[in-house]
Design a protein around this motif. Sequence first.
Motif, PDB file in Angstrom:
ATOM      1  N   GLY A 189       9.295  26.081   0.761  1.00  0.00           N
ATOM      2  CA  GLY A 189      10.557  25.725   0.886  1.00  0.00           C
ATOM      3  C   GLY A 189      11.414  25.446  -0.530  1.00  0.00           C
ATOM      4  O   GLY A 189      12.296  25.041  -0.579  1.00  0.00           O
ATOM      5  N   GLY A 190      10.870  26.059  -1.553  1.00  0.00           N
ATOM      6  CA  GLY A 190      11.540  26.273  -2.931  1.00  0.00           C
ATOM      7  C   GLY A 190      11.040  24.753  -3.492  1.00  0.00           C
ATOM      8  O   GLY A 190      11.948  24.529  -4.660  1.00  0.00           O
ATOM      9  N   VAL A 191      10.294  23.831  -3.116  1.00  0.00           N
ATOM     10  CA  VAL A 191       9.963  22.540  -3.651  1.00  0.00           C
ATOM     11  C   VAL A 191       8.793  22.700  -4.642  1.00  0.00           C
ATOM     12  O   VAL A 191       7.867  23.626  -4.442  1.00  0.00           O
ATOM     13  N   TRP A 192       8.897  22.003  -5.788  1.00  0.00           N
ATOM     14  CA  TRP A 192       7.905  22.015  -6.758  1.00  0.00           C
ATOM     15  C   TRP A 192       7.447  20.337  -6.987  1.00  0.00           C
ATOM     16  O   TRP A 192       8.245  19.645  -6.997  1.00  0.00           O
ATOM     17  N   ARG A 193       6.243  20.306  -7.275  1.00  0.00           N
ATOM     18  CA  ARG A 193       5.828  19.101  -7.868  1.00  0.00           C
ATOM     19  C   ARG A 193       5.277  19.440  -9.303  1.00  0.00           C
ATOM     20  O   ARG A 193       4.419  20.123  -9.539  1.00  0.00           O
ATOM     21  N   ARG A 241      -3.019   8.527 -16.473  1.00  0.00           N
ATOM     22  CA  ARG A 241      -1.782   8.113 -15.892  1.00  0.00           C
ATOM     23  C   ARG A 241      -0.829   9.469 -15.666  1.00  0.00           C
ATOM     24  O   ARG A 241      -0.900   9.982 -16.666  1.00  0.00           O
ATOM     25  N   HIS A 242      -0.162   9.486 -14.708  1.00  0.00           N
ATOM     26  CA  HIS A 242       0.458  10.453 -14.586  1.00  0.00           C
ATOM     27  C   HIS A 242       2.175  10.273 -13.935  1.00  0.00           C
ATOM     28  O   HIS A 242       2.127   9.466 -13.185  1.00  0.00           O
ATOM     29  N   ALA A 243       3.301  10.778 -14.611  1.00  0.00           N
ATOM     30  CA  ALA A 243       4.573  10.862 -14.013  1.00  0.00           C
ATOM     31  C   ALA A 243       4.641  11.952 -13.093  1.00  0.00           C
ATOM     32  O   ALA A 243       4.356  12.971 -13.405  1.00  0.00           O
ATOM     33  N   VAL A 244       5.368  11.796 -11.845  1.00  0.00           N
ATOM     34  CA  VAL A 244       5.355  12.754 -10.815  1.00  0.00           C
ATOM     35  C   VAL A 244       6.674  12.856 -10.433  1.00  0.00           C
ATOM     36  O   VAL A 244       7.601  11.868 -10.205  1.00  0.00           O
ATOM     37  N   ALA A 245       7.243  14.110 -10.082  1.00  0.00           N
ATOM     38  CA  ALA A 245       8.404  14.420  -9.624  1.00  0.00           C
ATOM     39  C   ALA A 245       8.250  15.571  -8.485  1.00  0.00           C
ATOM     40  O   ALA A 245       7.669  16.639  -8.822  1.00  0.00           O
ATOM     41  N   ALA A 246       8.814  15.468  -7.405  1.00  0.00           N
ATOM     42  CA  ALA A 246       9.202  16.563  -6.501  1.00  0.00           C
ATOM     43  C   ALA A 246      10.621  16.945  -6.476  1.00  0.00           C
ATOM     44  O   ALA A 246      11.349  16.054  -6.369  1.00  0.00           O
ATOM     45  N   GLY A 295       2.146   2.798  12.447  1.00  0.00           N
ATOM     46  CA  GLY A 295       1.894   4.064  13.117  1.00  0.00           C
ATOM     47  C   GLY A 295       2.833   5.195  12.682  1.00  0.00           C
ATOM     48  O   GLY A 295       2.803   6.328  13.052  1.00  0.00           O
ATOM     49  N   VAL A 296       3.884   4.995  11.885  1.00  0.00           N
ATOM     50  CA  VAL A 296       4.663   5.853  11.265  1.00  0.00           C
ATOM     51  C   VAL A 296       4.436   5.905   9.729  1.00  0.00           C
ATOM     52  O   VAL A 296       4.559   4.984   9.072  1.00  0.00           O
ATOM     53  N   ASP A 297       4.381   7.017   9.049  1.00  0.00           N
ATOM     54  CA  ASP A 297       4.164   7.132   7.805  1.00  0.00           C
ATOM     55  C   ASP A 297       5.438   7.504   6.976  1.00  0.00           C
ATOM     56  O   ASP A 297       6.461   7.928   7.205  1.00  0.00           O
ATOM     57  N   GLU A 298       5.319   6.703   5.691  1.00  0.00           N
ATOM     58  CA  GLU A 298       6.704   6.726   4.877  1.00  0.00           C
ATOM     59  C   GLU A 298       6.605   8.243   4.351  1.00  0.00           C
ATOM     60  O   GLU A 298       5.626   8.766   3.881  1.00  0.00           O
ATOM     61  N   ARG A 299       7.734   8.771   4.175  1.00  0.00           N
ATOM     62  CA  ARG A 299       7.999  10.241   3.882  1.00  0.00           C
ATOM     63  C   ARG A 299       8.076  10.019   2.125  1.00  0.00           C
ATOM     64  O   ARG A 299       9.095   9.503   1.767  1.00  0.00           O
ATOM     65  N   ARG A 300       7.085  10.696   1.794  1.00  0.00           N
ATOM     66  CA  ARG A 300       7.107  10.955   0.101  1.00  0.00           C
ATOM     67  C   ARG A 300       6.822  12.021  -0.298  1.00  0.00           C
ATOM     68  O   ARG A 300       5.492  12.737  -0.498  1.00  0.00           O
ATOM     69  N   PRO A 301       7.835  12.993  -0.389  1.00  0.00           N
ATOM     70  CA  PRO A 301       7.698  14.375  -0.943  1.00  0.00           C
ATOM     71  C   PRO A 301       6.780  14.507  -2.388  1.00  0.00           C
ATOM     72  O   PRO A 301       6.262  15.495  -2.545  1.00  0.00           O
ATOM     73  N   ALA A 302       6.660  13.513  -2.900  1.00  0.00           N
ATOM     74  CA  ALA A 302       5.948  13.664  -4.314  1.00  0.00           C
ATOM     75  C   ALA A 302       4.476  13.367  -4.051  1.00  0.00           C
ATOM     76  O   ALA A 302       3.585  13.516  -4.888  1.00  0.00           O
ATOM     77  N   ARG A 303       4.229  12.846  -2.972  1.00  0.00           N
ATOM     78  CA  ARG A 303       2.797  12.634  -2.718  1.00  0.00           C
ATOM     79  C   ARG A 303       2.106  13.675  -1.772  1.00  0.00           C
ATOM     80  O   ARG A 303       2.309  14.014  -0.704  1.00  0.00           O
ATOM     81  N   THR A 305     -11.490  33.999  -5.564  1.00  0.00           N
ATOM     82  CA  THR A 305     -10.516  32.885  -6.140  1.00  0.00           C
ATOM     83  C   THR A 305      -9.507  32.792  -4.931  1.00  0.00           C
ATOM     84  O   THR A 305      -8.436  33.803  -4.889  1.00  0.00           O
ATOM     85  N   ALA A 306      -9.593  31.965  -4.065  1.00  0.00           N
ATOM     86  CA  ALA A 306      -8.661  31.717  -3.030  1.00  0.00           C
ATOM     87  C   ALA A 306      -7.559  30.927  -3.357  1.00  0.00           C
ATOM     88  O   ALA A 306      -7.669  30.032  -4.102  1.00  0.00           O
ATOM     89  N   ALA A 307      -6.431  31.199  -2.864  1.00  0.00           N
ATOM     90  CA  ALA A 307      -5.248  30.286  -3.260  1.00  0.00           C
ATOM     91  C   ALA A 307      -5.393  28.960  -2.376  1.00  0.00           C
ATOM     92  O   ALA A 307      -5.670  28.864  -1.400  1.00  0.00           O
ATOM     93  N   PRO A 308      -5.306  27.828  -3.156  1.00  0.00           N
ATOM     94  CA  PRO A 308      -5.326  26.601  -2.703  1.00  0.00           C
ATOM     95  C   PRO A 308      -4.204  26.223  -1.734  1.00  0.00           C
ATOM     96  O   PRO A 308      -3.167  26.965  -1.754  1.00  0.00           O
ATOM     97  N   VAL A 309      -4.277  25.432  -0.680  1.00  0.00           N
ATOM     98  CA  VAL A 309      -3.263  24.861  -0.086  1.00  0.00           C
ATOM     99  C   VAL A 309      -2.706  23.762  -0.616  1.00  0.00           C
ATOM    100  O   VAL A 309      -3.357  22.660  -0.729  1.00  0.00           O
ATOM    101  N   HIS A 310      -1.417  23.724  -0.862  1.00  0.00           N
ATOM    102  CA  HIS A 310      -0.724  22.496  -1.378  1.00  0.00           C
ATOM    103  C   HIS A 310       0.387  22.036  -0.386  1.00  0.00           C
ATOM    104  O   HIS A 310       1.278  22.727   0.036  1.00  0.00           O
ATOM    105  N   LEU A 311       0.103  20.765   0.158  1.00  0.00           N
ATOM    106  CA  LEU A 311       0.830  20.425   1.141  1.00  0.00           C
ATOM    107  C   LEU A 311       1.402  18.825   0.775  1.00  0.00           C
ATOM    108  O   LEU A 311       0.859  18.235  -0.035  1.00  0.00           O
ATOM    109  N   VAL A 312       2.533  18.542   1.516  1.00  0.00           N
ATOM    110  CA  VAL A 312       2.976  17.200   1.426  1.00  0.00           C
ATOM    111  C   VAL A 312       2.048  16.243   2.527  1.00  0.00           C
ATOM    112  O   VAL A 312       1.785  16.601   3.601  1.00  0.00           O
ATOM    113  N   GLN A 313       1.529  15.152   1.816  1.00  0.00           N
ATOM    114  CA  GLN A 313       0.528  14.292   2.635  1.00  0.00           C
ATOM    115  C   GLN A 313       0.927  13.679   4.067  1.00  0.00           C
ATOM    116  O   GLN A 313       0.191  13.945   4.937  1.00  0.00           O
ATOM    117  N   HIS A 314       2.343  13.375   4.066  1.00  0.00           N
ATOM    118  CA  HIS A 314       2.534  12.946   5.365  1.00  0.00           C
ATOM    119  C   HIS A 314       2.925  13.910   6.493  1.00  0.00           C
ATOM    120  O   HIS A 314       2.738  13.614   7.371  1.00  0.00           O
TER     121      HIS A 314
END
Length: 580
Positions: free
Chosen positions: A237-241, A199-204, A35-43, A110-119
Amino acid sequence: MDPVIIAGAGPVGLSLALALARRGVPVVVLDEGTGVDERRPARTAVLRPDTAALVTRLGCAEALGHERWTGWRTVRRRGVVQEVPLGAPAGYGPGMAAGPGRPAGAETGTAAPVHLVQHDLTRTLRALLAHMAGSGLVTLAPGSRVDTLEQDAAGVSVHTRGPAGTWWRGSYLVGCDGPRSTVRKLLGIRFPGRTAVERHAVAALRTELPRPGEALLHRMPPWRDADDEVTARPLPGGVWRLDWLLPPGRDLVTPEALLARVEDTLTGWCGDPAPPYQLLDTGVYTVHHRLARRWRAGRAFLAGDAAHLLGALGTQGLDEGLRDVANLSWKLALAWHEGATGADVLLDSYQTERRGAVGARLRAADRALPLVRASGGWSTVRRTVLPGAARGHDALLTDSHLGRGPLGAPPAYPRSPLAPATAPSGCVTVATALGEPVADVPVTTPDGTTAGLRDRLGGDPLVVLVAPGTGVWDRRHWLRAGLMPRLSAAIAALPLAAELLVAEEYPGAAAHTVLLVRPDGHLAAAMSGVRPAELYACADALRGGATASGARTADEETPRKALRKAPSGTAQDSPTTAGH
């Protein structure tokens, strides 16, 4: 009546539970986790305007953040291929003119998509459901993994193992339990498709890039040892994926190799030395393309990653999962509240519409992949396709990332089983084709409330009267004038509840056009004037009644009944009892 059981507590399962509970349908959410989700900023997840609007209607606007992309830029080598300014609010569609209160750029569609951290999204959904738990409509069961299910004519029985292992009884079951869905396996439904399409490599990371707020797709970067494609998408918050498309194969991506990618990419974009950054999370994800053979088996359904996997060329799996929620929730709620009348046709339409739409998306991606990802890179593409095709492929990828074109645009259901078997007289053509999502025009309710059309979705079907000039009339007068009394009486006589709205205008619609809009925002009918009999027929078809094109005669029903009587295992995808 027994609650609806939802197996899986990811964003799709939680969204479906909340959508049903908001409609007065009790739900049980079986969660394998704690019932508690793992915090994964790259997801992270990218939501298009229609799915972002759904999340907002569910009460999760907080999870969407307050920052929008300012633009999208596509670069190939050192040259800019395309720049797309963004900023139109979610919900404004093509064909809407700019005007007071409507920002410049809305007319581009062309509407701006919403980009969010899944958790962040799942945490908000869990909080909303926990708040409703005291109402008796929501039961959350963490530590509950499905291991057996049985069906009968009245409902579904599900057994879970774990600390609180027990039997659960439900009217329906929806498997939202991910790519390795236990529900799908117990139902014996095959899940064919392709493995490791990309396949993709990902970094937040938190850093400063030259164009804050602007997403970037860089193809064939000019620096040495660069991957063929790098994507940078801003988060609040100045974060990029950052995503790097990995070459074919299963070579291990070591932490050192991923850090080298970060350094090379930031240096290539910002100059030497690379700007300082804080690495928050990393990962490697593999894209599979799969589509379940069936999405309904008796009283059990599949949704989200349990039903489909996609994600190559900018397509978004969570987007499609939330569209499953929008499509299935109102149909399940109607069947739960209203009983058996038309329920089979109504519930079968979920598979017909959604599987058809996702299948079309997968076919489009599979057709594009051999050219866009041609072996040998862009040099091979230039030799094997027409001149200019490389730029065409860049534009295709841009469209897919921004929710446009065959890989990104919201789906339409032009041949829905819920359309009338015979087209009603008086049908007219508007800018939205039947089965397409409606444009988000301003509307007024009989009590004087004004809102966007999409803000009124998610409840009963909508009946919209296009009546120019009503905005300057006194509401007390126009409610009793012209077509309104007759239209109000026609709506009151419909076989299902509907909400009356008035719009000053709608793209391509003449004055006195009447639109019937499904709860998920797709256009069901457009007629000239008030036609009570025709409106009734369209509403009856919408609930799977006798006038629906998907309604079966007694003779057509026979093979279906025979299939249900067949012993388990005689048909791999048959809706018989499943368990072990």
